[in-house]
Design a protein around this motif. Structure first.
Motif, mmCIF file in Angstrom:
data_model
loop_
_atom_site.group_PDB
_atom_site.id
_atom_site.type_symbol
_atom_site.label_atom_id
_atom_site.label_comp_id
_atom_site.label_asym_id
_atom_site.label_seq_id
_atom_site.Cartn_x
_atom_site.Cartn_y
_atom_site.Cartn_z
ATOM 1 N N GLU A 63 0.474 -1.079 0.085
ATOM 2 C CA GLU A 63 0.019 -0.099 0.086
ATOM 3 C C GLU A 63 0.777 1.368 -0.439
ATOM 4 O O GLU A 63 1.896 1.076 0.747
ATOM 5 N N THR A 69 -5.465 2.220 -0.499
ATOM 6 C CA THR A 69 -7.187 1.393 -1.304
ATOM 7 C C THR A 69 -7.848 0.667 -0.605
ATOM 8 O O THR A 69 -9.137 0.617 -1.876
ATOM 9 N N LYS A 71 -11.562 1.107 1.140
ATOM 10 C CA LYS A 71 -12.667 1.799 1.023
ATOM 11 C C LYS A 71 -13.031 3.561 2.127
ATOM 12 O O LYS A 71 -12.433 2.960 3.879
ATOM 13 N N GLU A 96 -5.596 10.715 4.127
ATOM 14 C CA GLU A 96 -5.866 9.421 3.306
ATOM 15 C C GLU A 96 -6.104 9.173 5.195
ATOM 16 O O GLU A 96 -6.711 7.873 4.636
#
Length: 223
Positions: A63, A69, A71, A96
């Protein structure tokens, strides 16, 4: 992960309301830290996923924190331990982290201020406590602490909660605060961010003197 950070993480796991799934960002250990850096034994019974920007030991999924990635509102808790100094844009990265956390989710972050360069594979930043407060700005609740010399702490710790958590104060971590408040105790030689006892100072002086003598001998042989 350094021993001080691991001790804090042990207390954090005991004291914080960590929900599953738990994701670690930066789970690939530095060379020689393979055993101490593994969070899995500390999180037995939890749904845990180790992620890193590169494949390697401890990495279940590759990642990039700049564009996770997962949700929105899908992750219960996130750890990023001594990792953000290796992230090109840590502000974006923490945005994020906030995005993917569930309401009430917890982010636990640690990093350095007083630390040599240590590429893993890159080393971009050093953080003040104020910088960690900025990184955690999206979070409704945050706590930032530092260990070491006030003007150049060796470790900065941050906890962000995606929602209200009035009990998130220093009092929640008595073991951590005891270590922070006793930093430098019994080490009378004060060199700013470094504290040492007399024996350690003599050892350093002897080593430095010996190194200087060896360098002079080498130079005399070359001339």
């Amino acid at each position: 992960m350094r021993p001080f950070v691991k001790d804090f993480v042990v207390e954090a796991i005991e004291r914080l309301p960590l929900a599953d799934p738990i994701v670690e960002i930066g789970s690939r250990p530095a060379s020689g830290q393979e055993e101490i850096a593994d969070l899995r034994p500390l999180l037995a019974g939890h749904d845990f996923l180790g992620t890193d920007i590169q494949e390697g030991p401890g990495v279940d999924q590759v990642e990039d924190i700049h564009g996770l990635t997962f949700k929105d509102d899908s992750i219960g808790s996130i750890f990023a331990l001594d990792t953000l100094e290796h992230v090109a844009d840590p502000i974006r990265g923490m945005q994020e982290v906030y995005r993917v956390l569930k309401p009430g989710g917890v982010a636990v972050i640690t990093s350095h201020m007083f630390m040599p360069i240590h590429a893993h594979p890159w080393d971009y930043w050093r953080f003040t406590p104020e910088a960690f407060s900025l990184l955690l700005k999206p979070f409704e609740t945050q706590l930032v602490l530092a260990n070491g010399w006030e003007l150049m702490p060796d470790t900065v710790i941050g906890i962000g909660v995606k929602g209200p958590m009035p009990e998130l104060t220093e009092d929640l971590f008595p073991q951590l605060m005891a270590r922070i408040n006793s930093w430098g105790a019994g080490l009378p030689i004060d060199i700013g961010p470094i504290r040492m006892n007399t024996r350690q100072a003599w050892r350093m002086a002897i080593d430095a003197t010996g190194g200087s003598i060896r360098r002079r001998l080498r130079m005399s042989k070359q001339s």
